[in-house]
Scaffold this active site. Structure first.
Site, PDB file in Angstrom:
ATOM      1  N   GLY A 173       0.316 -12.241  -7.374  1.00 31.21           N
ATOM      2  CA  GLY A 173      -0.469 -11.240  -6.650  1.00 31.21           C
ATOM      3  C   GLY A 173      -0.892 -10.143  -7.611  1.00 31.21           C
ATOM      4  O   GLY A 173      -0.140  -9.757  -8.510  1.00 31.21           O
ATOM      5  N   ALA A 222       0.606  -3.434  -5.860  1.00 35.55           N
ATOM      6  CA  ALA A 222       1.968  -3.654  -6.322  1.00 35.55           C
ATOM      7  C   ALA A 222       1.993  -4.622  -7.507  1.00 35.55           C
ATOM      8  O   ALA A 222       2.586  -4.329  -8.558  1.00 35.55           O
ATOM      9  CB  ALA A 222       2.830  -4.185  -5.177  1.00 35.55           C
ATOM     10  N   GLY A 223       1.327  -5.752  -7.355  1.00 32.49           N
ATOM     11  CA  GLY A 223       1.357  -6.780  -8.398  1.00 32.49           C
ATOM     12  C   GLY A 223       0.733  -6.316  -9.704  1.00 32.49           C
ATOM     13  O   GLY A 223       1.326  -6.456 -10.779  1.00 32.49           O
ATOM     14  N   ARG A 249      -1.663   5.457  18.087  1.00 32.91           N
ATOM     15  CA  ARG A 249      -2.246   4.129  17.870  1.00 32.91           C
ATOM     16  C   ARG A 249      -1.767   3.080  18.859  1.00 32.91           C
ATOM     17  O   ARG A 249      -2.576   2.404  19.494  1.00 32.91           O
ATOM     18  CB  ARG A 249      -1.866   3.629  16.475  1.00 32.91           C
ATOM     19  CG  ARG A 249      -2.713   4.184  15.377  1.00 32.91           C
ATOM     20  CD  ARG A 249      -2.347   3.551  14.059  1.00 32.91           C
ATOM     21  NE  ARG A 249      -3.183   4.130  13.002  1.00 32.91           N
ATOM     22  CZ  ARG A 249      -3.163   3.758  11.743  1.00 32.91           C
ATOM     23  NH1 ARG A 249      -2.347   2.806  11.354  1.00 32.91           N
ATOM     24  NH2 ARG A 249      -3.953   4.308  10.857  1.00 32.91           N
ATOM     25  N   HIS A 254      -3.735  -5.243  11.648  1.00 30.94           N
ATOM     26  CA  HIS A 254      -4.174  -4.437  10.520  1.00 30.94           C
ATOM     27  C   HIS A 254      -3.177  -4.498   9.357  1.00 30.94           C
ATOM     28  O   HIS A 254      -3.546  -4.616   8.201  1.00 30.94           O
ATOM     29  CB  HIS A 254      -4.335  -3.012  11.061  1.00 30.94           C
ATOM     30  CG  HIS A 254      -4.511  -1.962  10.046  1.00 30.94           C
ATOM     31  ND1 HIS A 254      -5.450  -2.068   9.047  1.00 30.94           N
ATOM     32  CD2 HIS A 254      -3.898  -0.779   9.861  1.00 30.94           C
ATOM     33  CE1 HIS A 254      -5.386  -0.980   8.299  1.00 30.94           C
ATOM     34  NE2 HIS A 254      -4.445  -0.201   8.752  1.00 30.94           N
ATOM     35  N   LEU A 303      -0.633   2.390   0.437  1.00 34.12           N
ATOM     36  CA  LEU A 303      -1.021   2.490  -0.968  1.00 34.12           C
ATOM     37  C   LEU A 303       0.123   3.109  -1.762  1.00 34.12           C
ATOM     38  O   LEU A 303       0.442   2.694  -2.873  1.00 34.12           O
ATOM     39  CB  LEU A 303      -2.283   3.346  -1.104  1.00 34.12           C
ATOM     40  CG  LEU A 303      -3.498   2.842  -0.336  1.00 34.12           C
ATOM     41  CD1 LEU A 303      -4.685   3.777  -0.548  1.00 34.12           C
ATOM     42  CD2 LEU A 303      -3.871   1.437  -0.775  1.00 34.12           C
TER      43      LEU A 303
END
Lengths: 251, 637, 229
Positions: B40, B44-45, B330, B401, B441
């Protein structure tokens, strides 16, 4: 609505390609262009044919994966729009659509509409970065950036790396991409120390990859899904000239 | 099975600092002898691969996209949180920590979340130094905006493209390492299985998506940064390629899958327009600040919105939640939308949508104000739907999501399989049952830049020089299994397309394990999914061969795993007899329809262990021990 | 030196050569036009001017050499760039289209090539005087008694031929067409164009091209119409 598609089919990089005609019947105008291709592909698979290979991923106009030239215009007729965000309501019943891959020597066709854009990665590897070690960055607010510069850099940084600029240029030049990438970093104080080195090596990598030369026609900006301005090309021309002359005159 | 979360001792606020200075180090001269596989190339990757390459490790990084720059982190719009207190509004590490724990409905691990809050400030420094063009104030300093779930303004942003800019920062760092030769990048290469040697993760089997070649890669450690599993619902805001295969394969090799039922639904997405729909597009929730949500009172009302008189409209959020109204959280507003649509009062094609009407605001504030606030969102809406939301009400509907669940990891971000590390959305660790806006993020980059590069040393320092060869039996056996599965998929040649199965699975998951879940529905899904799976393996049609670029084959392989994983998700949802965060069980709600948590019986992490195909997985529980925080009810009153 | 060689081999380097050589040639053609417009004054004016130029001696040859080098550089860079551009897209679009590229910009190669042919004819016609060898014998005497080439008469004689006039009109027409794109393009290539001045630059380029063409066209038209004799 019913359309006629002429789609570029090419089995692999070395195979001969050709345009193949397909009838696209009962297309819902609310579909996106890629959804229309999905529907065609479902029908092709059901009929025992190979589906049309095309690159796509996020389908919201930001990842830059989708790439197709429709009737000679990369990403199709709607301005500032990637092909994944283009909807069929922009076409008319009975239209004939010629769908081809992004064409350039530096973007060899992998299959059908899928092309290899790794040349862009190689350009970034050549200098599209700021050399900063993880964990060694100074406190972010110690280096203020004038808002105007930050906004200008952001305009450049919005490039999604789709390659439409190359596909649209009659010379298959990558200048808008390289200019946006270099311009983003060259504008910010963080990118200044490596500015000369960056422009020299990124342009060298661009030339190496076999892209053509800028025409100054700005078709690139016209098709760019993020409407990146050709002013960045002027900026790169200027920065490259300065960097080259410095190198020529001062070694 | 003993689950050791390896949380360091000591006061919460000092754990990470102290641990970091005590963690085992790998001698700089030895680092180049180690190989690390990173799967990935998202936040992160890419961040982990770049940082570890820079530290001196040999890194191999794999992604299915044609370039690491396209990973789906790129689509995040809003921003990234950090406890910088630049606004002088009283923010602190503790506040960010507490907001995240509370936002996660007290189902996250305290120590991990505190560490996340601690490194958040460093992330901003790092990204700014890389040249990420964050929004600035006129004085040249970084600007902030506020985001849901917090009373301070701590979100950093780069127009509506924060994810793209942060990813490009990480990608540029990655490219720098590729040029330096410390990272070798494998784009258009998909991980299809994990290889264990003596119980340790020592490599992966991948398929080159252009040539179809299946090959093995050995390493001293493996890190998965392969994202979430929202596409088990077929329609989600995730990229079409996002899949659970890498994580699920690790699960099948013995890694525990934690909390798969924690899924997040976003209330303001553009609704489905037809059954050809391939993707749902999210619009910023900020729209709810000025839009009023309504549906017709009458069922099946096909009149145009402006033809429906005021007294025949049901402003259901304002009616049901008078104090919060259209700004209800939400999950509440998502569920309410589903309710009215299920009653047959939904609007638009298929009746899966509700109006978000700006006419009152335009009248009150003027067109110019609305244009200035939401111009780009209205434009995006117009592009997709062809409708002018200044004139007709927008239509919105909730969509899948983000997924909070993921592979179980300890404090070192290592799974229960030694050597297998999991980072970013792919792990379960930091968001509990619900993720706050602008925190995804933050977590991806925290794991990639500031956690894994240190904690991986704890594993590597102990396993010196044991890297196996890909010629070993363990590798060849797994490779053979992968090849067999590929051959099997292309040889079925049935009548149905891959997408038809994905659609069927997605609809079932959405209906039975979507916004609201109940025992009966989940049991039905658990019974139905194996049937779809069986039909899939009998009747799917994958054209072409495995030895070429074959997008149908790629989709089929991913769907095969979703068809098993969906069942696991439902089992977890069935087990968790409480409502918390993104998991809402209809049996467990207050009288006003709010989530009812059960801290006494369910304050644990559900960790599922694979026990064989078509076998019921085993549940292991990691109790959530709160040293600092007291669990409280999330209240919207 | 190596660095210079590298600069001129790079894609941008060749664009700089195009721009700078284009600028020099542009300045030359402007000067040339201004000189020629003296035909509308008394014949002695242009004849004296031509005489002055021809008697510059080494200066004349220096200017000619610079112009020749500039021209060669311009053509060399154009050829190099064109070849590279052809190589950059070996497989062309089966259906091609453009959005906004001006027609002039898309015909630079053709216009440039014909202008080059025109230039050679022009040099043969007036400088080498091999098209009409009678030119070599045409002399006149200025008011101060100096014997000079009768350039005025040469021009009148040349343009009295409809065919030669037509060819000149086409030649300068294409040159104006070529300059219309080249003028603004030059600024972009050396990095001096931006959104603020782009419109002005574009309008100036068009305005310049029109004026330049009219200025040049006036001479054969005036001769044919008998205004100048």
């Amino acid at each position: 609505m019913d359309l006629k598609l002429r789609v570029w089919r090419q089995k692999n990089r070395d195979a001969e390609g050709r345009l193949v005609e397909y009838d696209a019947k009962d297309i819902d105008p609310e579909m996106s262009f890629l959804e229309m291709l999905d529907v065609i592909n479902e029908r092709l698979v059901a009929a025992g044919d190979d589906p049309i290979a095309f690159d796509h991923d996020c389908r919201e106009g930001i990842c830059g994966a989708c790439s197709a030239t429709i009737n000679g215009i990369p990403h199709g007729p709607q301005r500032a729009t990637t092909v994944c965000q283009l909807h069929m309501r922009h076409f008319k019943d009975g239209d004939v659509l010629t769908i081809e891959p992004f064409r350039a020597k530096a973007f060899p066709v992998v299959r059908d509409l899928v092309v290899d854009r790794s040349a862009f990665d190689r350009i970034i590897e050549a200098g599209g970065f700021v050399s900063v070690r993880t964990g060694s960055a100074p406190e972010a607010n110690t280096l203020p950036v004038p808002k105007q510069d930050a906004d200008w850099a952001m305009d450049a940084a919005s490039c999604i790396g789709c390659g439409a600029c190359v596909a649209a240029c009659k010379n298959a030049s990558a200048m808008l991409f390289v200019a946006a990438k270099a311009g983003h970093l060259n504008t910010l104080p963080q990118g200044k120390p490596e500015k000369d080195r960056r422009v020299l090596s990124m342009v060298a990598a661009m030339d190496e990859a076999g892209f053509g030369n800028c025409t100054n026609q700005y078709e690139c900006s016209a098709v760019c899904p993020k409407s990146i301005s050709e002013d960045f090309i002027a900026q790169l021309n200027r920065d490259y000239l300065k960097a080259s002359l410095k190198k020529c005159l001062m070694g | 099975m003993k689950l050791d979360s390896k949380i360091p001792s000591g006061p919460l606020a000092e754990k990470w600092t102290r641990y970091r200075s005590e963690i085992k180090l790998v001698n700089p001269a030895n680092k180049r002898k180690y190989e690390i596989i990173v799967v990935g190339s998202g936040l992160a990757g890419a961040a982990a691969a770049a940082s570890m390459g820079e530290m001196g490790y040999n890194v191999k990084c794999f992604c299915y996209q044609d370039s690491p720059r396209r990973a789906h982190s790129i689509a995040a719009q809003g921003g990234i949180n950090a406890a910088k207190n630049y606004q002088n509004d009283g923010d602190s590490i503790h506040r960010l920590f507490y907001d995240t724990i509370k936002g996660g409905d007290f189902r996250a691990r305290e120590a991990n979340v505190h560490r996340l809050a601690e490194v958040s400030a460093e992330i901003i420094d790092q990204c700014a130094a890389q040249g990420v063009p964050f929004a600035r104030e006129y004085g040249g300093h970084l600007a902030n905006r506020s985001f849901g779930g917090a009373q301070v303004s701590r979100t950093f942003y780069a127009r509506g493209q924060t994810g793209q800019q942060l990813l490009l920062g990480a990608y540029s760092a990655l490219c720098r390492q590729i040029a330096a030769g410390t990272v070798k990048m494998y784009p258009r290469t998909e991980m299809l299985d994990l290889v264990l040697v003596d119980g340790h993760a020592k490599g992966i089997v991948v398929r080159d998506m252009v040539t179809g070649e299946i090959s093995c890669h050995a390493a001293d450690a493996v890190a998965l940064g392969t994202g979430g599993y929202a596409n088990v619902y077929d329609l989600s805001t995730n990229a079409r390629g996002c899949n659970v295969t890498a994580a699920y394969r690790a699960y099948k090799r013995g890694a525990l899958f934690a909390n798969p039922c924690y899924t997040q639904i976003h209330p303001t997405c553009i609704p489905v327009s037809g059954d050809y729909q391939s993707k749902l597009t999210l619009m910023s929730e900020s729209l709810r600040n000025d839009g009023r949500v309504w549906v017709p009172k009458k069922k099946g009302d096909t009149r145009k919105p402006h033809e429906i008189p005021e007294d025949e409209r049901d402003y259901y959020l304002e009616r049901k939640y008078p104090s919060y109204g259209n700004l209800a959280p939400r999950d509440i507003s998502s569920r309410s939308a589903k309710e009215v649509c299920d009653e047959g009062r939904g609007v638009g094609p298929g009746g899966q949508g509700v109006y978000l009407d700006f006419s009152d605001s335009i009248e009150r504030l003027g067109l110019a104000v609305i244009q200035e606030r939401y111009g780009n969102l209205f434009e995006m809406y117009e592009r997709i739907t062809g409708e002018d939301a200044y004139k007709v009400p927008m239509r919105i509907y909730p969509a899948l999501h983000y997924t909070m669940g993921g592979l179980w990891v300890d404090y070192n971000l290592m799974s229960n399989i030694p050597g297998l590390h999991v980072i970013g959305e792919a792990n379960f660790s930091d968001h509990g049952a619900n993720r706050l806006g602008a925190s995804a993020l933050m977590q991806g980059l925290a794991d990639g830049y500031f956690v894994l590069p240190y904690t991986i040393g704890a594993y590597l320092a102990d396993v010196r020089g044991k890297r196996p060869s890909v010629d070993q039996k363990e590798f060849q056996d797994v490779k053979k299994e992968v090849e067999e599965q590929t051959n099997r998929l292309v040889s079925i040649q049935g009548d149905r397309t891959v997408q038809s199965f994905h659609k069927e699975l997605g609809k079932l998951m959405w209906d039975k394990a979507g916004m609201a879940r109940n025992k009966k529905g989940l049991e039905e899904a658990i019974a139905k999914i194996p049937e779809i799976r069986e039909e899939f393996w009998k009747n799917v049609r994958v054209p072409g061969s495995g030895e070429e670029l074959n997008q149908e084959l790629e989709k089929a392989g991913r769907l095969a795993d979703f068809l098993e994983f969906g069942e696991l998700l439902c089992r977890d949802a069935l087990d968790r007899q409480e409502s918390c965060g993104g998991h809402f069980r209809e049996e467990h709600q207050t009288e006003d329809g709010e989530a009812l948590r059960d801290d006494e019986n369910y304050s644990y992490v559900s960790c599922w262990e694979h026990r064989g195909d078509n076998e019921k997985p085993a549940l292991h529980k990691e109790p959530l021990v709160y040293e600092e925080v007291k669990m409280a009810t999330r209240s919207y009153k | 030196m190596q660095n210079f060689a590298r600069l001129f081999r790079s894609s941008l380097g060749k664009k700089y050569v195009m721009a700078v050589s284009g600028l020099i040639l542009l300045l030359f053609v402007i000067g040339h036009l201004v000189g020629n417009l003296q035909i509308f004054a008394h014949p002695d004016v242009i004849n004296a001017y031509a005489h002055f130029l021809q008697n510059l001696g080494p200066g004349l040859w220096a200017v000619r050499l610079i112009l020749l080098i500039t021209l060669v550089a311009h053509v060399w860079a154009a050829v190099e760039l064109t070849l590279e551009n052809k190589r950059a897209r070996p497989e062309t679009y089966r259906q091609d289209d453009t959005i906004q590229a001006s027609y002039a910009s898309r015909t630079m190669r053709i216009s440039g090539f014909i202008v080059l042919a025109f230039l050679i004819f022009h040099l043969a016609h007036y400088t080498l005087q091999v098209v009409d060898t009678e030119y070599q014998e045409m002399y006149t005497t200025l008011a101060d008694g100096t014997e000079v080439h009768d350039v005025h008469a040469m021009m009148v004689k040349g343009f009295q031929s409809v065919w030669i006039s037509l060819f000149y009109l086409v030649g300068v027409g294409l040159l104006s067409w070529h300059l219309r794109h080249g003028f603004a393009s030059m600024f972009q290539s050396i990095g001096l164009r931006n959104a603020t001045i782009a419109q002005t630059l574009e309008k100036t380029a068009i305005g310049f091209a029109i004026i330049y063409f009219l200025g040049n066209a006036l001479i054969p038209i005036a001769v044919l119409a008998g205004w100048v004799s």
